[in-house]
Design a protein around this motif. Structure first.
Motif, PDB file in Angstrom:
ATOM      1  N   HIS A 198      30.265 -95.239  11.078  1.00 21.81           N
ATOM      2  CA  HIS A 198      29.150 -96.185  11.168  1.00 21.81           C
ATOM      3  C   HIS A 198      28.317 -96.084   9.887  1.00 21.81           C
ATOM      4  N   GLU A 199      27.995 -97.224   9.295  1.00 17.87           N
ATOM      5  CA  GLU A 199      27.211 -97.210   8.056  1.00 17.87           C
ATOM      6  C   GLU A 199      25.828 -96.588   8.252  1.00 17.87           C
ATOM      7  N   GLY A 200      25.308 -96.654   9.476  1.00 13.51           N
ATOM      8  CA  GLY A 200      24.041 -95.999   9.756  1.00 13.51           C
ATOM      9  C   GLY A 200      24.130 -94.491   9.623  1.00 13.51           C
ATOM     10  N   ASP A 201      25.289 -93.935   9.966  1.00 15.08           N
ATOM     11  CA  ASP A 201      25.478 -92.493   9.819  1.00 15.08           C
ATOM     12  C   ASP A 201      25.615 -92.095   8.351  1.00 15.08           C
ATOM     13  N   ILE A 202      26.217 -92.967   7.559  1.00 22.15           N
ATOM     14  CA  ILE A 202      26.289 -92.710   6.118  1.00 22.15           C
ATOM     15  C   ILE A 202      24.873 -92.670   5.550  1.00 22.15           C
ATOM     16  N   GLY A 203      24.071 -93.658   5.938  1.00 17.60           N
ATOM     17  CA  GLY A 203      22.690 -93.703   5.483  1.00 17.60           C
ATOM     18  C   GLY A 203      21.892 -92.499   5.922  1.00 17.60           C
ATOM     19  N   ALA A 204      22.133 -92.039   7.139  1.00 19.68           N
ATOM     20  CA  ALA A 204      21.403 -90.886   7.666  1.00 19.68           C
ATOM     21  C   ALA A 204      21.730 -89.615   6.883  1.00 19.68           C
ATOM     22  N   VAL A 205      22.996 -89.409   6.572  1.00 21.49           N
ATOM     23  CA  VAL A 205      23.386 -88.222   5.812  1.00 21.49           C
ATOM     24  C   VAL A 205      22.761 -88.258   4.420  1.00 21.49           C
ATOM     25  N   GLY A 210      24.885 -79.592  -4.425  1.00 28.30           N
ATOM     26  CA  GLY A 210      26.245 -79.201  -4.779  1.00 28.30           C
ATOM     27  C   GLY A 210      27.268 -79.444  -3.697  1.00 28.30           C
ATOM     28  N   GLN A 211      26.914 -80.225  -2.666  1.00 27.45           N
ATOM     29  CA  GLN A 211      27.820 -80.479  -1.544  1.00 27.45           C
ATOM     30  C   GLN A 211      28.491 -81.849  -1.668  1.00 27.45           C
ATOM     31  N   THR A 212      29.735 -81.910  -1.243  1.00 26.64           N
ATOM     32  CA  THR A 212      30.435 -83.181  -1.080  1.00 26.64           C
ATOM     33  C   THR A 212      30.692 -83.350   0.402  1.00 26.64           C
ATOM     34  N   TYR A 213      30.068 -84.353   0.991  1.00 27.42           N
ATOM     35  CA  TYR A 213      30.146 -84.552   2.431  1.00 27.42           C
ATOM     36  C   TYR A 213      31.132 -85.663   2.769  1.00 27.42           C
ATOM     37  N   VAL A 272      28.218 -88.277  -1.152  1.00 23.81           N
ATOM     38  CA  VAL A 272      28.476 -88.751   0.204  1.00 23.81           C
ATOM     39  C   VAL A 272      29.777 -89.556   0.159  1.00 23.81           C
ATOM     40  N   MET A 273      30.796 -89.085   0.879  1.00 24.74           N
ATOM     41  CA  MET A 273      32.146 -89.631   0.775  1.00 24.74           C
ATOM     42  C   MET A 273      32.631 -90.128   2.142  1.00 24.74           C
ATOM     43  N   PRO A 274      32.295 -91.345   2.520  1.00 26.46           N
ATOM     44  CA  PRO A 274      32.727 -91.856   3.817  1.00 26.46           C
ATOM     45  C   PRO A 274      34.169 -92.343   3.796  1.00 26.46           C
ATOM     46  N   VAL A 275      34.806 -92.305   4.966  1.00 28.21           N
ATOM     47  CA  VAL A 275      36.087 -92.985   5.129  1.00 28.21           C
ATOM     48  C   VAL A 275      35.772 -94.464   5.401  1.00 28.21           C
ATOM     49  N   ASN A 320      30.258 -92.111  -2.931  1.00 25.37           N
ATOM     50  CA  ASN A 320      31.579 -92.083  -3.555  1.00 25.37           C
ATOM     51  C   ASN A 320      32.237 -93.447  -3.477  1.00 25.37           C
ATOM     52  N   GLY A 321      32.846 -93.870  -4.584  1.00 27.75           N
ATOM     53  CA  GLY A 321      33.445 -95.197  -4.642  1.00 27.75           C
ATOM     54  C   GLY A 321      34.920 -95.237  -4.318  1.00 27.75           C
ATOM     55  N   GLY A 322      35.456 -94.187  -3.716  1.00 26.85           N
ATOM     56  CA  GLY A 322      36.858 -94.194  -3.324  1.00 26.85           C
ATOM     57  C   GLY A 322      37.767 -93.477  -4.293  1.00 26.85           C
ATOM     58  N   GLY A 323      37.206 -92.822  -5.286  1.00 27.79           N
ATOM     59  CA  GLY A 323      38.005 -92.081  -6.260  1.00 27.79           C
ATOM     60  C   GLY A 323      37.111 -91.547  -7.359  1.00 27.79           C
TER      61      GLY A 323
END
Length: 273
Positions: free
Chosen positions: A157-164, A176-179, A122-125, A101-104
């Motif tokens: 952590h960017e590693g956790d984004i990559g892992a998900v 169909g999930q938004t994490y 995948v929607m990280p803060v 996700n690009g923030g919007g």
């Protein structure tokens, strides 16, 4: 089963590549400049640009999992090429797609959500890697100059984004999930600088800037006015979602989200003269 990672040389893309390798999966890295790719042995590097979908044809051949980003080109413009990318992906036999996700809302993400692929967003803060923007100042003057130093962030952590993303690309049950992804703690700017100081073994002075001082500093650094406006809004009034801890990383990957202390120790050299 081969996975193609777009944006592979980026902060998150490299971590997705690494996670897929750790899982024993065949990985292809898509980049506009293969000469700067510098990936481990076993990663196939393909030249391609999401702004020009026809450049992806060779890279997509035989791919079953595809990771996409929502911006492209040298100026990170929102991609309008989603429908054609998905058409080529379907022709190639892609089954699963993850989107960072690009923030919007963006046209590419919307196209993926409306498709019949097994997609996951995948929607990280805030990324922990954002702290690297302080590295030069810390090395040169042992200080950080920031406004709103009591603002809160559940940075991840960017590693956790990559892992998900890697889990969603390689396992069932994520279609169909938004994490929404956060780290395991809520931090102020003071917390972050103190953590970085411990990691590098040298104090860091935190200088709080007023609004006008911050604007002047950002303009001097070449930030566009729209970016400055965004920073004032998000720093001065951080949305609740950006300062709330969730357990998504643990639920999806089966391991706890990594702390900023871990990140700081991993990157201590970047903050040391």
């Amino acid at each position: 089963m081969t996975n193609l990672v777009a944006g592979a040389t980026g902060t998150v893309g490299r971590r997705i590549v690494a996670e897929l390798l750790d899982r024993g999966r065949a990985v292809r890295a898509l980049t506009r400049d293969p000469s700067k790719a510098d990936f481990p042995e076993g990663v196939e590097v393909f030249e391609g640009d999401l702004t020009d979908p026809e450049t992806l044809v060779a890279a997509l051949e035989g791919v079953t999992g595809l990771h996409l980003i929502t911006f492209g080109g040298p100026y990170f413009t929102p991609l309008e090429t989603g429908p054609r990318i998905l058409e080529l992906a379907r022709e190639a036999g892609v089954r699963r797609i993850t989107v960072l996700n690009g923030g919007g809302d963006t046209p590419l993400e919307t196209a993926v959500r409306e498709s019949d692929f097994a997609w996951t967003v995948v929607m990280p803060v805030e990324f922990m890697a954002n702290a690297l923007s302080w590295a030069d100042a810390i090395r040169e003057s042992d200080e950080v100059r920031e406004p709103f130093v009591d603002r809160l962030s559940a940075m991840v952590h960017e590693g956790d984004i990559g892992a998900v993303a890697a889990v969603a690309l390689t396992e069932e049950g994520h279609a169909g999930q938004t994490y929404l992804l956060s780290g395991p703690e809520v931090l102020t700017v003071k917390d972050k600088t103190s953590t970085l100081a411990r990691a590098r073994g040298r104090d860091i002075a935190l200088v709080e800037l007023g609004r006008d001082e911050a604007i002047a500093q950002w303009r001097e650094a070449g930030q566009p006015e729209d970016v400055i406006g965004f920073l004032l809004e998000v720093y001065g009034n951080t949305p609740e979602v950006g300062r709330t801890v969730n357990d998504t990383v643990q639920r999806v990957t089966g391991r706890p989200a990594r702390t900023f202390d871990e990140w700081a120790r991993e990157h201590a050299a970047a903050f040391t003269a």
